[in-house]
Design a protein around this motif. Structure first.
Motif, short mmCIF file in Angstrom:
data_model
loop_
_atom_site.label_atom_id
_atom_site.label_comp_id
_atom_site.label_asym_id
_atom_site.label_seq_id
_atom_site.Cartn_x
_atom_site.Cartn_y
_atom_site.Cartn_z
N LEU A 52 0.84 -1.20 0.00
CA LEU A 52 0.00 0.00 0.00
C LEU A 52 0.88 1.25 0.00
O LEU A 52 0.63 2.18 -0.76
N LYS A 53 1.90 1.26 0.83
CA LYS A 53 2.81 2.41 0.88
C LYS A 53 3.45 2.66 -0.48
O LYS A 53 3.54 3.80 -0.94
N ARG A 54 3.87 1.59 -1.14
CA ARG A 54 4.51 1.73 -2.45
C ARG A 54 3.52 2.29 -3.47
O ARG A 54 3.81 3.25 -4.17
N GLN A 55 2.35 1.68 -3.53
CA GLN A 55 1.32 2.12 -4.48
C GLN A 55 0.89 3.55 -4.18
O GLN A 55 0.72 4.37 -5.08
N PHE A 56 0.69 3.83 -2.91
CA PHE A 56 0.26 5.16 -2.49
C PHE A 56 1.31 6.19 -2.90
O PHE A 56 1.00 7.24 -3.46
N GLY A 57 2.56 5.85 -2.64
CA GLY A 57 3.64 6.76 -2.97
C GLY A 57 3.77 7.04 -4.45
O GLY A 57 4.06 8.16 -4.86
N LEU A 58 3.54 6.04 -5.25
CA LEU A 58 3.71 6.20 -6.69
C LEU A 58 2.51 6.84 -7.37
O LEU A 58 2.67 7.58 -8.34
N PHE A 59 1.30 6.57 -6.88
CA PHE A 59 0.12 6.91 -7.67
C PHE A 59 -0.88 7.85 -7.02
O PHE A 59 -1.78 8.33 -7.69
N VAL A 60 -0.78 8.11 -5.71
CA VAL A 60 -1.75 9.02 -5.07
C VAL A 60 -1.30 10.46 -5.27
O VAL A 60 -0.12 10.78 -5.12
N ARG A 61 -2.24 11.30 -5.64
CA ARG A 61 -1.95 12.70 -5.94
C ARG A 61 -2.44 13.66 -4.85
O ARG A 61 -1.85 14.70 -4.63
N ASP A 114 -4.18 11.99 8.32
CA ASP A 114 -2.81 12.25 8.75
C ASP A 114 -1.86 11.16 8.25
O ASP A 114 -0.76 11.44 7.76
N GLU A 115 -2.29 9.91 8.38
CA GLU A 115 -1.46 8.79 7.92
C GLU A 115 -1.25 8.87 6.41
O GLU A 115 -0.12 8.73 5.92
N PHE A 116 -2.33 9.12 5.67
CA PHE A 116 -2.23 9.20 4.22
C PHE A 116 -1.36 10.39 3.80
O PHE A 116 -0.62 10.30 2.82
N ALA A 117 -1.44 11.50 4.54
CA ALA A 117 -0.60 12.66 4.22
C ALA A 117 0.87 12.30 4.37
O ALA A 117 1.71 12.71 3.56
N GLY A 118 1.19 11.51 5.40
CA GLY A 118 2.56 11.05 5.57
C GLY A 118 3.01 10.17 4.41
O GLY A 118 4.13 10.30 3.91
N LEU A 119 2.12 9.28 3.97
CA LEU A 119 2.44 8.43 2.83
C LEU A 119 2.62 9.27 1.56
O LEU A 119 3.46 8.96 0.72
N LEU A 120 1.83 10.33 1.45
CA LEU A 120 1.91 11.20 0.28
C LEU A 120 3.26 11.92 0.25
O LEU A 120 3.89 12.01 -0.81
N VAL A 121 3.73 12.39 1.39
CA VAL A 121 5.04 13.05 1.47
C VAL A 121 6.14 12.05 1.08
O VAL A 121 7.02 12.36 0.28
N GLU A 122 6.07 10.84 1.65
CA GLU A 122 7.04 9.80 1.30
C GLU A 122 6.99 9.50 -0.19
O GLU A 122 8.01 9.30 -0.84
N GLY A 123 5.77 9.46 -0.73
CA GLY A 123 5.59 9.15 -2.14
C GLY A 123 6.17 10.20 -3.06
O GLY A 123 6.76 9.87 -4.09
N ARG A 124 6.02 11.45 -2.68
CA ARG A 124 6.60 12.52 -3.50
C ARG A 124 8.12 12.39 -3.53
O ARG A 124 8.75 12.59 -4.57
N ALA A 125 8.70 12.06 -2.40
CA ALA A 125 10.16 11.86 -2.35
C ALA A 125 10.56 10.67 -3.22
O ALA A 125 11.55 10.73 -3.95
N LEU A 126 9.77 9.60 -3.17
CA LEU A 126 10.05 8.43 -4.00
C LEU A 126 9.94 8.76 -5.48
O LEU A 126 10.81 8.38 -6.27
N ARG A 127 8.89 9.50 -5.85
CA ARG A 127 8.73 9.87 -7.27
C ARG A 127 9.90 10.73 -7.74
O ARG A 127 10.39 10.56 -8.84
N ARG A 128 10.34 11.67 -6.88
CA ARG A 128 11.49 12.51 -7.25
C ARG A 128 12.74 11.66 -7.43
O ARG A 128 13.51 11.84 -8.37
N ALA A 129 12.93 10.71 -6.52
CA ALA A 129 14.11 9.84 -6.61
C ALA A 129 14.08 8.99 -7.88
O ALA A 129 15.10 8.81 -8.55
N LEU A 130 12.90 8.49 -8.22
CA LEU A 130 12.78 7.65 -9.41
C LEU A 130 12.94 8.45 -10.70
O LEU A 130 13.43 7.93 -11.69
N SER A 131 12.52 9.72 -10.66
CA SER A 131 12.62 10.54 -11.87
C SER A 131 13.99 11.19 -11.99
O SER A 131 14.31 11.78 -13.02
N GLY A 132 14.78 11.11 -10.93
CA GLY A 132 16.13 11.66 -10.97
C GLY A 132 16.20 13.16 -10.80
O GLY A 132 17.19 13.79 -11.10
N SER A 133 15.10 13.77 -10.33
CA SER A 133 15.12 15.23 -10.14
C SER A 133 15.16 15.62 -8.69
O SER A 133 15.01 14.87 -7.81
#
Length: 164
Positions: A78-87, A145-164
């Protein structure tokens, strides 16, 4: 070949063993096994069997059996999916609205349902939106609150994957 029960058993076995991402792929696979099926029949079978289509990333999807074929730790998935796909996540009372990338809402809702958390009464997913019904406003706030934390983690993951 085969009646409905045999076809359902075949579908379950195919989905358990193979990465089937579309109804067309499932129709083709069933035909290879000798079943004369249409896409409409397979669509009904998918609904009757309760199959879910989850995102694997990079545009790939896979059908999975209910409460089966989930990673050992569904929350990690869920954390992985949330991080990659939740906006975005928004709350009103005991309701949460989770906005996802197009085509990813049902997979994420499926994972939320599989967690069987007491504070979540249920979910309803469209193409890019999930409605999460919490038992109480307090539970909804905690989930937000929990989902907001996952969203922050997800944005960091997306940035890391995109190399920016």
């Amino acid at each position: 070949m085969g009646n409905k029960a045999e076809r359902h058993r075949a579908i379950q076995e195919i989905v358990r063993r193979e990465e089937i991402g579309t109804q067309k792929e499932l129709v083709e696979r069933l035909r290879q096994l000798g079943f004369e099926v249409t896409q409409a029949t397979v669509s009904r079978d998918i609904a009757e069997l309760g199959l879910a289509r989850i995102a694997l990333g990079k545009g790939r999807h896979r059908y999975v059996l209910p409460a089966a074929d989930l990673p050992e730790n569904a929350y990690e998935e869920l954390k992985r999916q949330f991080g990659l796909f939740v906006r975005d996540v928004d709350r009103g009372g005991n309701l949460l609205v989770v906005k996802t990338a197009e085509g990813h809402a049902s997979g994420i809702a499926y994972l939320l349902d599989r967690l069987r958390r007491d504070e979540i009464v249920g979910t309803l997913a469209g193409d890019d939106t999930i409605l999460v019904v919490a038992r109480t406003e307090e539970a909804a706030q905690a989930l937000e609150d929990e989902f907001a934390g996952l969203l922050v983690e997800g944005r960091a993951l997306r940035r890391a994957l995109s190399g920016s």
